[in-house]
Design a protein around this motif. Sequence first.
Motif, short mmCIF file in Angstrom:
data_model
loop_
_atom_site.label_atom_id
_atom_site.label_comp_id
_atom_site.label_asym_id
_atom_site.label_seq_id
_atom_site.Cartn_x
_atom_site.Cartn_y
_atom_site.Cartn_z
N LYS A 265 0.93 -1.21 0.14
CA LYS A 265 -0.04 0.08 0.03
C LYS A 265 0.88 1.25 -0.03
O LYS A 265 0.75 2.09 -0.91
N SER A 266 1.87 1.17 1.01
CA SER A 266 2.75 2.54 0.82
C SER A 266 3.50 2.64 -0.23
O SER A 266 3.75 3.68 -0.76
N THR A 267 4.05 1.48 -0.67
CA THR A 267 4.70 1.51 -1.82
C THR A 267 4.18 2.16 -3.21
O THR A 267 4.62 3.12 -3.88
N LEU B 193 -3.76 9.85 2.70
CA LEU B 193 -3.35 9.76 3.98
C LEU B 193 -3.03 8.27 4.14
O LEU B 193 -3.67 7.41 4.06
N ASP B 194 -1.51 8.05 4.55
CA ASP B 194 -1.13 6.59 5.03
C ASP B 194 -1.30 6.37 6.45
O ASP B 194 -0.81 6.93 7.26
N GLU B 195 -2.29 5.85 7.03
CA GLU B 195 -2.64 5.29 8.30
C GLU B 195 -2.65 6.61 9.07
O GLU B 195 -1.91 6.69 10.11
N PRO B 196 -3.51 7.90 8.76
CA PRO B 196 -3.53 8.94 9.60
C PRO B 196 -4.15 8.62 11.03
O PRO B 196 -3.82 9.37 11.96
N TYR C 235 2.59 10.95 5.08
CA TYR C 235 3.11 9.58 5.10
C TYR C 235 2.81 9.05 6.42
O TYR C 235 2.40 9.55 7.41
N GLN C 236 3.06 7.59 6.34
CA GLN C 236 2.97 6.72 7.50
C GLN C 236 3.89 7.32 8.78
O GLN C 236 3.88 7.52 9.91
N GLU C 237 5.24 7.59 8.11
CA GLU C 237 6.16 7.98 8.71
C GLU C 237 5.96 9.65 8.80
O GLU C 237 6.13 10.10 7.81
MG MG Z 1 2.48 1.21 4.93
#
Ligand code: MG
Lengths: 506, 394
Positions: free
Chosen positions: A44-46, A167-170, A88-90
């Motif tokens: 997903k993030s990729t 939004l990555d895992e906000p 980002y997730q980060e």
């Molecule tokens: Mg991810």
Amino acid sequence: MDNSILEMRGITKEFPGVKALNNVSFKVARGEIHCLVGENGAGKSTLMKVLSGVYPHGSYSGDILFDGQVQHFKGIADSERVGIAIIYQELALVPDMPVFENIFLGNENRKGWLINWNETIRRASAMLDKVGLKVNPATLVRDLSVGKQQLIEIAKALSRDVKLLILDEPTAALNEIESDNLLELLRGLRNQGVTCILISHKLKEVMAVADKVTVLRDGQTIVTLDATKGELTEGVMIKHMVGREIENIYPPRAHTPRNEIVLQVDHWTAHDPALGRDVVKDAHFKVRKGEIVGFAGLMGSGRTELAHSIFGNPDGYRLQGELTVKGEKRALSQPEQAIKAGIAYVSEDRKGDGLILIQDVKQNISIANLRELAARGVLNANAEIKVANEYKGSMNIKTPSVEQKVGNLSGGNQQKVSLAKWLFVKPNVLILDEPTRGIDVGAKFEIYSLMSKLVQQGMSIILISSELPEVLGMSDRVYVVAAGRIAGELPISEATQERVMQLATN
Amino acid sequence: MFLQNLQKQLRQNIREYGMYIALFVIMAIFAATTEGIFVSPRNLSNLIDQTGYIAVLAVGMTLVIVIRHIDLSVGFLAGFLGAISAIMLVQWGLPTFLVVPLVMGLGVIAGLITALPVAALKIPSFVASLAGMLIYRGLLLLVTEKTGTIIIPDETFNALGNGFIPDLPHFLPVGEKTHLLTLLLGFVAIVLFVLSQINDRKQKQAYNFEVLPTNLFVLKLAFVALLIGGVSMVLAAWSGISWTLVIVLVVVAVYYFITTQTVLGRHIYAVGGNPEAAELSGINVKRIIFVVFGSMGMLSALAGILFTARLRSATTTAGTLFELDAIAAAYIGGVSAAGGVGKVIGSIIGALVMLSLTSGMNLMGIGIAYQYVVRGLVLVAAVIFDVTTRNRGR
Ligand SMILES: [Mg+2]
Ligand SMILES: Nc1ncnc2c1ncn2[C@@H]1O[C@H](COP(=O)(O)OP(=O)(O)OP(=O)(O)O)[C@@H](O)[C@H]1O
């Protein structure tokens, strides 16, 4: 001409040893909230990094169509220019800058060559209102909780003219109230014509906001479900995600706490000299052998601070009160001593102070217990690899080898490494601070089962979590923390969502 | 198949091999431009002795940079402690075998003093060691003020910087001038290396871990054996192994062992990789800072001894700019300013690169002005290479 704002076709992205994306196709219609779900490491993030230009054109194969045009992003700046913003997730904030500067970093309010600070602060305040965050815009980001930092990230994205917000895992680090606010915010944005892509492991919130859901598994698109056509249920999503059905979220309760008290805290006060206030106030609690004790409360209620203050006080708080470990009064002035006393602490912030991202999986797993792998200070490298491989297998850590850098793992798999590291210490008391943050449904169940097994073997677990269902589903007893105080203690039979929330918000 | 394997290994480890290749290229260029003088036994032997004190500093500096600090005081600390050893030898009449450990002890203390404000008060090491640099420079001037340059007559001490290990009686038929012991040691080194590699490989296989394919493994053994053999033959053709080389080899061996095989080494790299995570993993970060700076102080003392012995005297300006050479060597050798990354062997190669440049350009008669420029360019090129190959991932 259809109404899709984004179409990704046949995207393939490889890393050494891993095919992260394998011929993925992904289509998002204008003005919808499109959720992306899948197990840890599904890609997903990729996929979102490919979309936003983090992985530039040429480093993957396939086509990206945005707003009807083929795009060749060479970097994030390119994707921002066409109106794509990604969170980002980060988290990517500058800790030592005030909130208002962070919000407009790279997008400054100019007055000729200079920055218009008054305008910046005024607009920053407006943005903060928009995301429902009540902080002084001059606060340093460093001083805010992870949850609030996440909202700042969103404010930052909104301050640009976005067409597509990713939004990555906000909500991974948000409590329920904050999450609800955020989801409401997303609906509001949708009504203003902003398209959203939302990655989340919290299927409830996916159910609540999604117009469409795309499921990825092992780097491939499995299915796209349309909520408006009633195709969306949690069960269906889970089935597509993991390839089988999962019936129970929590393992059956098979343990009974013993009477022996392994950890007790009395009149415990921690003063943070940097903040100039008490972060923990006159706390009392105890933990029995073989017991899971839940600590519920809102973000920033002081649970992490409490855990740190017990775990050798790495932040240098001024402590008062008594800490009793296995019947002995202890003054633990270093995490080193806490570990020796049989306490382990799995950090809530795996990137910040949990893992060493530039080191590999095996080095991260062994770091807190190297002595077990060493004779007279000399390491047995082969034994280390073996131990790491055992954890890789037993915890199902998805990585091509234990020599992969932890920074290259997906978020959920990093969390598993972080857990493995502390299990290898073999503690008596395991403090888990938000242990399932960013972890997929299948892996959550694995972790819960693991916890259950550990307490049966006589370990005690302190479970700090902002996910109330998790605390209620796993704990034997619950303490509710509010504003640095233990606001109440509830046996599990009396702990209901309402009771806990009432205590937490009082 | 063989070529494919080779290519794959090369590509995966380009960053590591890059330095060796660079060193080789530099040496080849100088060999060509100086008609072979650069690679003559005499010059290479000299080069090693010149590299000695910078190499020793670079080893210590590697660890300092790995834990995200810097130590600017090492140059003048080395100069000052060199002068102290001269005073101990000449004015106090102490023998070499006492002076060396005493001075190294002083070095440790100096390092711990630098570490104190850094560890206890979180003062940036740049500032703390900058203060140290000024202070040691002052102290160096102070102790050499009356006497000026202190000439050292003690030949045992001077041998540390100029002497060679004694030879055996020639019981084997080698040339009159050839250093037999050096050849034998070279041979022993090759045998030990091959045995340890085979042993390591066996162990890995016993654990079912991936190992190099057999043909590549043999190639690697042959290559290293040739290298060790070649170097010992070159040295044997001059006066043999110098004491400086012995000392450097011991330092490298000890530090290589500590950094790669011990718990202490792992703790040092963990602190460099993420100090907060290291602390929470039960590592005493302050203790690591003290250990690393203490070791740096000790190695500064050793570098001061080597340099003083090499000049056979202590001068008022000894140690000037050593710290920058050591830092440059470490960066050429691949340490990262972001912390947590860097190898001892790399820094030694880095030191050799720096000193080869100086020596080669001197032989070619290139002016000192150009030399600085060239060294600066090589430093930048090395770091750019390092960063770009690192970003490309493994
Ligand atoms: Mg991810
Ligand atoms: N820079 C990288 N180098 C090597 N492998 C990588 C890198 N980035 C990601 N991967 C691998 O690609 C796969 C997909 O990772 P990705 O981060 O996209 O997963 P994800 O679906 O976002 O998972 P999570 O829910 O855990 O965040 C994983 O197996 C991961 O280990």
